[in-house]
Enzyme design. Structure first.
Site, PDB file in Angstrom:
ATOM      1  N   GLY A 140       0.686  -1.272  -0.132  1.00 34.08           N
ATOM      2  CA  GLY A 140       0.038   0.033  -0.056  1.00 34.08           C
ATOM      3  C   GLY A 140       0.646   1.186   0.018  1.00 34.08           C
ATOM      4  O   GLY A 140       0.171   2.574  -0.310  1.00 34.08           O
ATOM      5  N   PRO A 154       4.676  -5.191  -0.681  1.00 31.94           N
ATOM      6  CA  PRO A 154       4.734  -4.079  -1.378  1.00 31.94           C
ATOM      7  C   PRO A 154       4.506  -4.325  -2.983  1.00 31.94           C
ATOM      8  O   PRO A 154       4.985  -5.207  -3.379  1.00 31.94           O
ATOM      9  CB  PRO A 154       6.109  -3.429  -0.982  1.00 31.94           C
ATOM     10  CG  PRO A 154       6.754  -4.543  -0.593  1.00 31.94           C
ATOM     11  CD  PRO A 154       5.821  -5.794   0.131  1.00 31.94           C
ATOM     12  N   GLY A 155       3.760  -3.558  -3.401  1.00 35.60           N
ATOM     13  CA  GLY A 155       3.624  -3.815  -5.114  1.00 35.60           C
ATOM     14  C   GLY A 155       4.223  -2.405  -5.669  1.00 35.60           C
ATOM     15  O   GLY A 155       5.260  -2.155  -6.084  1.00 35.60           O
ATOM     16  N   ARG A 156       3.283  -1.393  -5.711  1.00 30.37           N
ATOM     17  CA  ARG A 156       3.536   0.147  -6.523  1.00 30.37           C
ATOM     18  C   ARG A 156       4.805   0.610  -5.895  1.00 30.37           C
ATOM     19  O   ARG A 156       5.568   1.006  -6.980  1.00 30.37           O
ATOM     20  CB  ARG A 156       2.503   0.776  -6.015  1.00 30.37           C
ATOM     21  CG  ARG A 156       2.459   2.138  -6.905  1.00 30.37           C
ATOM     22  CD  ARG A 156       1.473   3.159  -6.160  1.00 30.37           C
ATOM     23  NE  ARG A 156       0.344   2.715  -5.802  1.00 30.37           N
ATOM     24  CZ  ARG A 156      -1.153   2.748  -6.576  1.00 30.37           C
ATOM     25  NH1 ARG A 156      -0.852   3.150  -7.720  1.00 30.37           N
ATOM     26  NH2 ARG A 156      -2.037   2.215  -6.494  1.00 30.37           N
ATOM     27  N   ARG A 191      -4.730   3.826 -15.841  1.00 22.81           N
ATOM     28  CA  ARG A 191      -5.057   4.289 -14.401  1.00 22.81           C
ATOM     29  C   ARG A 191      -5.606   5.876 -14.751  1.00 22.81           C
ATOM     30  O   ARG A 191      -6.602   6.166 -13.851  1.00 22.81           O
ATOM     31  CB  ARG A 191      -3.857   4.539 -13.679  1.00 22.81           C
ATOM     32  CG  ARG A 191      -3.108   3.334 -13.607  1.00 22.81           C
ATOM     33  CD  ARG A 191      -2.040   3.420 -12.325  1.00 22.81           C
ATOM     34  NE  ARG A 191      -2.477   3.510 -11.193  1.00 22.81           N
ATOM     35  CZ  ARG A 191      -2.420   4.935 -10.643  1.00 22.81           C
ATOM     36  NH1 ARG A 191      -1.682   5.727 -11.231  1.00 22.81           N
ATOM     37  NH2 ARG A 191      -2.936   4.792  -9.289  1.00 22.81           N
ATOM     38  N   TYR A 208      -9.258   5.968 -12.438  1.00 23.41           N
ATOM     39  CA  TYR A 208      -8.993   6.389 -10.992  1.00 23.41           C
ATOM     40  C   TYR A 208      -8.870   7.821 -11.223  1.00 23.41           C
ATOM     41  O   TYR A 208      -8.432   8.722 -10.310  1.00 23.41           O
ATOM     42  CB  TYR A 208      -7.713   5.860 -10.299  1.00 23.41           C
ATOM     43  CG  TYR A 208      -7.604   4.209 -10.338  1.00 23.41           C
ATOM     44  CD1 TYR A 208      -8.563   3.310  -9.918  1.00 23.41           C
ATOM     45  CD2 TYR A 208      -6.437   3.993 -10.794  1.00 23.41           C
ATOM     46  CE1 TYR A 208      -8.404   2.299  -9.917  1.00 23.41           C
ATOM     47  CE2 TYR A 208      -6.315   2.281 -11.021  1.00 23.41           C
ATOM     48  CZ  TYR A 208      -7.508   1.650 -10.593  1.00 23.41           C
ATOM     49  OH  TYR A 208      -7.376   0.190 -10.670  1.00 23.41           O
ATOM     50  N   CYS A 240     -11.748   5.098 -29.255  1.00 17.00           N
ATOM     51  CA  CYS A 240     -13.249   5.768 -29.509  1.00 17.00           C
ATOM     52  C   CYS A 240     -13.832   5.886 -28.181  1.00 17.00           C
ATOM     53  O   CYS A 240     -15.162   5.429 -28.200  1.00 17.00           O
ATOM     54  CB  CYS A 240     -13.776   5.037 -30.413  1.00 17.00           C
ATOM     55  SG  CYS A 240     -12.970   4.759 -32.189  1.00 17.00           S
ATOM     56  N   GLU A 241     -13.495   6.495 -27.346  1.00 16.73           N
ATOM     57  CA  GLU A 241     -14.091   6.958 -26.121  1.00 16.73           C
ATOM     58  C   GLU A 241     -13.298   8.466 -25.436  1.00 16.73           C
ATOM     59  O   GLU A 241     -12.262   8.399 -25.329  1.00 16.73           O
ATOM     60  CB  GLU A 241     -13.896   5.931 -24.842  1.00 16.73           C
ATOM     61  CG  GLU A 241     -14.213   4.646 -25.221  1.00 16.73           C
ATOM     62  CD  GLU A 241     -14.706   3.892 -24.110  1.00 16.73           C
ATOM     63  OE1 GLU A 241     -14.638   4.330 -22.910  1.00 16.73           O
ATOM     64  OE2 GLU A 241     -14.727   2.525 -24.300  1.00 16.73           O
ATOM     65  N   TYR A 253       0.811  -1.096 -12.196  1.00  9.57           N
ATOM     66  CA  TYR A 253      -0.662  -1.066 -12.631  1.00  9.57           C
ATOM     67  C   TYR A 253      -0.843  -0.496 -14.008  1.00  9.57           C
ATOM     68  O   TYR A 253      -1.750   0.285 -13.983  1.00  9.57           O
ATOM     69  CB  TYR A 253      -1.278  -0.426 -11.553  1.00  9.57           C
ATOM     70  CG  TYR A 253      -1.239  -1.039 -10.261  1.00  9.57           C
ATOM     71  CD1 TYR A 253      -1.633  -2.188  -9.918  1.00  9.57           C
ATOM     72  CD2 TYR A 253      -0.473  -0.492  -9.202  1.00  9.57           C
ATOM     73  CE1 TYR A 253      -1.270  -3.028  -8.876  1.00  9.57           C
ATOM     74  CE2 TYR A 253      -0.482  -1.180  -7.893  1.00  9.57           C
ATOM     75  CZ  TYR A 253      -1.045  -2.535  -7.614  1.00  9.57           C
ATOM     76  OH  TYR A 253      -0.732  -2.986  -6.547  1.00  9.57           O
TER      77      TYR A 253
HETATM   78  N1  LLP Z   1      -1.673  -6.812  -0.951  1.00 13.67           N
HETATM   79  C1  LLP Z   1      -2.793  -7.064  -1.209  1.00 13.67           C
HETATM   80  C2  LLP Z   1      -3.842  -7.782  -0.525  1.00 13.67           C
HETATM   81  C3  LLP Z   1      -3.466  -6.346  -2.353  1.00 13.67           C
HETATM   82  O1  LLP Z   1      -4.697  -6.287  -2.718  1.00 13.67           O
HETATM   83  C4  LLP Z   1      -2.513  -5.284  -2.916  1.00 13.67           C
HETATM   84  C5  LLP Z   1      -2.974  -4.189  -4.098  1.00 13.67           C
HETATM   85  C6  LLP Z   1      -1.155  -5.168  -2.581  1.00 13.67           C
HETATM   86  C7  LLP Z   1      -0.838  -6.026  -1.539  1.00 13.67           C
HETATM   87  C8  LLP Z   1      -0.269  -4.463  -3.273  1.00 13.67           C
HETATM   88  O2  LLP Z   1      -0.470  -2.775  -3.052  1.00 13.67           O
HETATM   89  P1  LLP Z   1       0.535  -1.796  -3.404  1.00 13.67           P
HETATM   90  O3  LLP Z   1       1.538  -1.807  -2.714  1.00 13.67           O
HETATM   91  O4  LLP Z   1       0.706  -1.887  -4.770  1.00 13.67           O
HETATM   92  O5  LLP Z   1      -0.313  -0.538  -3.181  1.00 13.67           O
HETATM   93  N2  LLP Z   1      -4.833  -0.760  -9.635  1.00 13.67           N
HETATM   94  C9  LLP Z   1      -4.590   0.204  -8.637  1.00 13.67           C
HETATM   95  C10 LLP Z   1      -4.233  -0.432  -7.413  1.00 13.67           C
HETATM   96  C11 LLP Z   1      -4.637  -1.687  -7.083  1.00 13.67           C
HETATM   97  C12 LLP Z   1      -4.192  -2.245  -5.882  1.00 13.67           C
HETATM   98  C13 LLP Z   1      -4.701  -3.700  -5.568  1.00 13.67           C
HETATM   99  N3  LLP Z   1      -4.117  -4.365  -4.206  1.00 13.67           N
HETATM  100  C14 LLP Z   1      -3.924   1.383  -9.239  1.00 13.67           C
HETATM  101  O6  LLP Z   1      -3.682   1.348 -10.351  1.00 13.67           O
HETATM  102  O7  LLP Z   1      -3.908   2.244  -8.420  1.00 13.67           O
END
Ligand code: LLP
Length: 425
Positions: free
Chosen positions: A247, A285-287, A323, A327, A354-355, A382
């Site tokens: 997150g 962590p992802g993003r 994105r 969002y 076309c949107e 993402y």
């Molecule tokens: N763990 C769980 C259970 C999650 O659902 C997620 C993301 C993460 C970890 C990783 O979160 P991060 O560190 O990336 O914030 N498509 C959206 C974001 C969707 C996030 C979904 N879950 C965007 O582009 O902002």
């Protein structure tokens, strides 16, 4: 040469008016591979990871990269080699981890809707843990594990009812969300989980949302989770690990999230104060590991002056970069080369789809002409992982930049591949 770094992008800078990723000129990438094309900096990913590792020095932590942010095999390989595990949400993601050389025993399986087939696949591979989100899922996982003669390791995802103050679509830790076990039901659900013969309770987890730019919601959620840990362990159920989810936000447009090491210094101070400092910690962590490591390069096709608005029509679109339209997300858009002669105009940067929702940036001031290239920044997370073939567009190629070299890590889709699984009557 003067290097002029962009905010939030330590590995992307203008060198003599040419935008470079590490030591690679992005104009050369666009010329060689065509556009739209994604480029990711390996050094940027590893330095984002290093911020977490600094925060975890001397602690017991497993970082499980949330691969939904960017699931290219080479990206997974970089993180696997750096010692990361993976947070997965589907059988497809599990297969990708294996294809990239990731270790099954460092995988945690999240998500509200795991199928029996996915549970079986994960159990047979011996993953570390299932993050379970409902009583119904516990029952099914117990059955599947027993049918294989196994005990599934489980953690319950708790919903701490904390507002992460982010976009509602990516906020997950509030009462009204579909995620996690409601705070008031957690103890009973743990007792139930502990009573199933096919399950072994090993942890607790929570994930309150994404693109969080403030420490406070994390610290609140941690407090609420630790209150639950006290109560669960008082009920005789030992928890081997505590998983704080993912997150952490990134700087898209002057955002000021805490650095990973600063956030974790605060979280460990809390864990130490409450006697949990030497517990096994997991994070997802992802993003924050990949977001600012990537750009999408696109060519300006046409400038279209309008009565109310000017449009800069580019060859990337909402199918490549969903994105903004999904969002209302802001991504910086900058020229790949600065020529100093083109007059700036204020325009909406839009794609060919076309949107009217097909926009990448609104009211941007850009000095570009048809044929020039633009870079959409902060596109490492993402973006490609959410790209589609809408309008029968081929999804872009992807490159990994490493010092002064680059590797093609995904070829652009070929049009015939789009219908390879379709059948004429
Ligand atoms: N763990 C769980 C259970 C999650 O659902 C997620 C993301 C993460 C970890 C990783 O979160 P991060 O560190 O990336 O914030 N498509 C959206 C974001 C969707 C996030 C979904 N879950 C965007 O582009 O902002």
């Amino acid at each position: 040469m003067t290097a002029n770094t962009l905010p939030g992008q330590p590995h992307i800078a203008y060198q003599a008016n040419a935008l470079c990723m590490e030591n690679v000129k992005l104009a050369d990438v666009a010329a060689q591979f065509g556009t739209p094309v994604f480029a990711y900096s390996k050094a940027a990913m590893l330095s984002a990871l290093a911020a977490y590792q600094r925060g975890f020095a001397g602690r017991k932590v497993q970082i499980c990269y949330a691969m939904k942010a960017n699931s290219n095999l080479a990206v997974l390989q970089v993180f696997a080699k750096a010692g990361c595990g993976f947070d997965i949400v589907s059988g497809g993601e599990l297969a990708r981890v294996l294809a990239a050389g990731g270790a099954p025993e460092k995988i945690i399986f999240s998500g509200v809707g795991k199928t029996r087939a996915e549970m079986k696949q994960a159990l047979e591979l011996g993953i570390a843990c299932f993050n379970v989100e409902s009583e119904a899922e516990l029952e099914v996982l117990n059955e599947v594990a027993l049918s294989l003669g196994q005990k599934a390791r489980v953690s319950l995802r708790v919903n701490p009812n904390v507002d992460p103050k982010t976009h509602p679509y990516i906020s997950t830790g509030l009462k009204g969300n579909k995620f996690g076990i409601a705070h008031d039901e957690v103890i009973d659900t743990y007792k139930k989980a502990a009573s199933y013969p096919g399950l072994r309770v090993v942890g607790i987890d929570c994930h309150i949302g994404s693109q969080i730019t403030d420490s406070a919601p994390y610290l609140d959620a941690a407090d609420r989770m630790l209150d639950l840990v006290d109560a669960i362990e008082a009920a005789g159920i030992a928890l081997h690990h505590l998983d704080f989810g993912g997150g952490l936000g990134i700087d898209y447009a002057g955002d000021t999230p805490p650095s990973a090491d600063a956030l974790w210094a605060q979280l460990f101070a809390k864990l130490d104060a409450r006697g949990y400092g030497d517990r096994q910690i997991m994070i997802e962590p992802g993003r924050s590991l990949v977001g600012n490591a990537g750009v999408c390069l696109t060519e300006v096709l046409y400038l279209k002056p309008g009565e109310d608005k000017n449009f800069c029509i580019v060859d990337a679109a909402m199918n490549d970069l969903p994105r903004p339209t999904l969002y209302q997300a802001y991504h910086s858009i900058v020229p790949v080369a600065i020529d100093g002669t083109t007059p700036p105009v204020t325009c909406d940067v839009v794609g060919p789809i076309c949107e009217s929702g097909d926009w990448l940036g609104r009211d941007r001031t850009l000095a570009v002409k048809a044929g020039d290239h633009l870079a959409v920044l902060s596109a490492g997370a993402y973006s490609m992982s959410m790209a589609s073939n809408y309008n029968s567009r081929n999804r872009p190629a992807e490159l990994l930049v490493e010092g002064d070299t680059h590797h093609l890590i995904r070829e652009r889709d070929r049009t015939e591949e789009q219908w390879a699984n379709e059948r004429l009557l």
